[in-house]
Structure formats: C-alpha cells, structure tokens
Scaffold this motif. Structure first.
Motif, mmCIF file in Angstrom:
data_model
loop_
_atom_site.group_PDB
_atom_site.id
_atom_site.type_symbol
_atom_site.label_atom_id
_atom_site.label_comp_id
_atom_site.label_asym_id
_atom_site.label_seq_id
_atom_site.Cartn_x
_atom_site.Cartn_y
_atom_site.Cartn_z
ATOM 1 N N ARG A 23 0.831 -1.287 0.041
ATOM 2 C CA ARG A 23 0.066 0.276 0.159
ATOM 3 C C ARG A 23 0.835 1.363 -0.113
ATOM 4 O O ARG A 23 0.530 2.228 -0.992
ATOM 5 N N LEU A 24 1.882 1.260 1.003
ATOM 6 C CA LEU A 24 2.704 2.528 0.816
ATOM 7 C C LEU A 24 3.337 2.542 -0.289
ATOM 8 O O LEU A 24 3.571 3.700 -1.141
ATOM 9 N N ALA A 25 3.979 1.608 -0.879
ATOM 10 C CA ALA A 25 4.703 1.530 -2.263
ATOM 11 C C ALA A 25 3.813 2.182 -3.340
ATOM 12 O O ALA A 25 4.111 2.905 -4.235
ATOM 13 N N SER A 26 2.558 1.696 -3.246
ATOM 14 C CA SER A 26 1.560 2.195 -4.256
ATOM 15 C C SER A 26 1.083 3.854 -4.245
ATOM 16 O O SER A 26 1.168 4.475 -5.199
ATOM 17 N N ARG A 29 5.862 8.234 -3.933
ATOM 18 C CA ARG A 29 6.283 8.617 -5.318
ATOM 19 C C ARG A 29 7.268 7.559 -6.097
ATOM 20 O O ARG A 29 7.198 7.592 -7.229
ATOM 21 N N SER A 30 7.909 6.744 -5.245
ATOM 22 C CA SER A 30 8.596 5.633 -6.046
ATOM 23 C C SER A 30 8.477 4.358 -4.866
ATOM 24 O O SER A 30 8.477 4.503 -3.731
ATOM 25 N N THR A 31 8.823 3.327 -5.404
ATOM 26 C CA THR A 31 9.000 1.876 -4.989
ATOM 27 C C THR A 31 10.360 2.070 -3.979
ATOM 28 O O THR A 31 10.353 1.678 -2.977
ATOM 29 N N GLN A 32 11.151 2.596 -4.501
ATOM 30 C CA GLN A 32 12.496 2.793 -3.994
ATOM 31 C C GLN A 32 12.256 3.566 -2.447
ATOM 32 O O GLN A 32 12.904 3.238 -1.466
ATOM 33 N N ALA A 34 9.613 3.979 -0.850
ATOM 34 C CA ALA A 34 8.815 3.002 -0.009
ATOM 35 C C ALA A 34 9.845 2.240 0.689
ATOM 36 O O ALA A 34 9.615 1.831 1.908
ATOM 37 N N ALA A 35 10.621 1.414 0.104
ATOM 38 C CA ALA A 35 11.513 0.313 0.595
ATOM 39 C C ALA A 35 12.497 0.928 1.622
ATOM 40 O O ALA A 35 12.823 0.409 2.692
ATOM 41 N N ARG A 36 12.942 2.168 1.102
ATOM 42 C CA ARG A 36 13.950 2.985 2.221
ATOM 43 C C ARG A 36 13.061 3.267 3.442
ATOM 44 O O ARG A 36 13.857 3.017 4.853
ATOM 45 N N ALA A 37 11.855 3.774 3.498
ATOM 46 C CA ALA A 37 11.094 4.027 4.374
ATOM 47 C C ALA A 37 10.750 3.084 5.548
ATOM 48 O O ALA A 37 10.704 3.041 6.684
ATOM 49 N N LEU A 38 10.738 1.727 4.836
ATOM 50 C CA LEU A 38 10.457 0.615 5.822
ATOM 51 C C LEU A 38 11.529 -0.253 6.037
ATOM 52 O O LEU A 38 11.609 -1.200 6.692
ATOM 53 N N ASN A 39 12.804 0.176 5.619
ATOM 54 C CA ASN A 39 14.083 -0.536 5.830
ATOM 55 C C ASN A 39 14.028 -1.816 5.114
ATOM 56 O O ASN A 39 14.389 -2.820 6.148
ATOM 57 N N ILE A 40 13.659 -1.991 4.149
ATOM 58 C CA ILE A 40 13.545 -3.280 3.398
ATOM 59 C C ILE A 40 14.497 -3.196 2.070
ATOM 60 O O ILE A 40 14.415 -2.222 1.546
ATOM 61 N N ASN A 41 14.756 -4.260 1.535
ATOM 62 C CA ASN A 41 15.501 -4.213 0.526
ATOM 63 C C ASN A 41 14.381 -3.893 -0.857
ATOM 64 O O ASN A 41 13.405 -4.556 -0.904
ATOM 65 N N VAL A 42 15.004 -3.074 -1.778
ATOM 66 C CA VAL A 42 13.957 -2.813 -2.811
ATOM 67 C C VAL A 42 13.584 -4.011 -3.774
ATOM 68 O O VAL A 42 12.389 -4.150 -4.176
ATOM 69 N N LYS A 43 14.556 -4.792 -3.756
ATOM 70 C CA LYS A 43 14.143 -5.910 -4.706
ATOM 71 C C LYS A 43 13.122 -7.015 -4.138
ATOM 72 O O LYS A 43 12.360 -7.566 -4.914
ATOM 73 N N GLN A 49 5.527 -7.049 -5.201
ATOM 74 C CA GLN A 49 4.605 -6.420 -6.186
ATOM 75 C C GLN A 49 4.248 -7.290 -7.404
ATOM 76 O O GLN A 49 3.045 -7.371 -7.803
ATOM 77 N N LYS A 50 5.351 -7.998 -8.004
ATOM 78 C CA LYS A 50 5.208 -8.724 -9.029
ATOM 79 C C LYS A 50 4.170 -10.011 -8.753
ATOM 80 O O LYS A 50 3.387 -10.291 -9.434
ATOM 81 N N ALA A 51 4.271 -10.310 -7.437
ATOM 82 C CA ALA A 51 3.645 -11.619 -7.064
ATOM 83 C C ALA A 51 2.304 -11.318 -6.892
ATOM 84 O O ALA A 51 1.310 -12.066 -7.028
ATOM 85 N N VAL A 52 1.664 -9.928 -6.667
ATOM 86 C CA VAL A 52 0.255 -9.788 -6.536
ATOM 87 C C VAL A 52 -0.347 -9.074 -7.547
ATOM 88 O O VAL A 52 -1.441 -9.159 -7.837
ATOM 89 N N GLN A 53 0.458 -9.079 -8.890
ATOM 90 C CA GLN A 53 -0.222 -8.433 -10.034
ATOM 91 C C GLN A 53 -0.794 -9.852 -10.634
ATOM 92 O O GLN A 53 -0.477 -10.838 -10.780
ATOM 93 N N THR A 54 -2.057 -9.690 -11.275
ATOM 94 C CA THR A 54 -2.701 -10.615 -11.921
ATOM 95 C C THR A 54 -2.223 -10.851 -13.184
ATOM 96 O O THR A 54 -1.507 -9.838 -13.630
ATOM 97 N N PRO A 55 -2.338 -11.930 -13.960
ATOM 98 C CA PRO A 55 -1.816 -11.818 -15.459
ATOM 99 C C PRO A 55 -2.460 -10.899 -16.349
ATOM 100 O O PRO A 55 -1.739 -10.144 -17.227
#
Length: 102
Positions: A23-26, A29-32, A34-43, A49-55
């Motif tokens: 939710r925060l990433a969406s 302004r950028s996924t990067q 959001a990753a920095r804010a959450l202190n997790i790896n951007v990859k 994100q890729k896992a939740v996308q439908t085909p």
C-alpha cells in the motif's frame, strides 16, 4: 584457525506487513522510497509487487492510468470483502439450519 562465519537468519515478514508495504509503495512517489522508509530491500518489495499482479494487470503493465488503476484496486478490494461476507452468510445459514432441525 579461523572460526566459520555464523549462519545468518532471514527476516520473515507477515502478510499484514507485506500488505502495508505494498500500500505504501503504491501511494509513494517511488517503490525505492517506500523500501527505504520501511528499511527493506527494494528487490524484495518489487518481488512482492510482481507476485500480487494478476496476469491481466501484468499484461497491461504501464498502460493503466493512475485513476483506472486506483478504481481497479478499489473494485478488487470490494470483491474480496463481498466474497468474505458471502462465506460468513453461508456459514450462518448452515448453523441456523442445523438448530432448526433439532
């Protein structure tokens, strides 16, 4: 003699944290950022994100404008909520029909 390095344990994230991160990433302004804010790896965040996308959404990719994407997310959330409500009603009907028979 050198001591062997200690095995590192991977951090595990529960579903609630993942949902909040997505939710925060969406909304960010950028996924990067959001990753920095959450202190997790951007990859890792990209992987979630890729896992939740439908085909269909993956095939459409960037062709969705932000308002359409937001509407799609809202409709999917409504659909999930209604499916949960339907399951609850089915269980309630089963419970009340059993008490009527006795």
């Amino acid at each position: 003699m050198a001591t062997p390095p200690k095995p590192t344990k991977r951090r595990t994230y529960d579903a609630a944290f993942r949902a909040e991160a997505l939710r925060l990433a969406s909304e960010s302004r950028s996924t990067q950022a959001a990753a920095r804010a959450l202190n997790i790896n951007v990859k890792l965040l990209y992987k979630w994100q890729k896992a939740v996308q439908t085909p269909v959404a993956a095939a459409l990719g960037a062709s969705l404008d932000p308002t359409t994407a937001a509407e799609l997310r809202q409709l999917r959330a409504t659909n999930r909520r209604q499916a949960q409500e339907l399951e609850i009603l089915k269980k309630a009907i089963a419970i009340f029909s059993k008490t009527d028979e006795q």
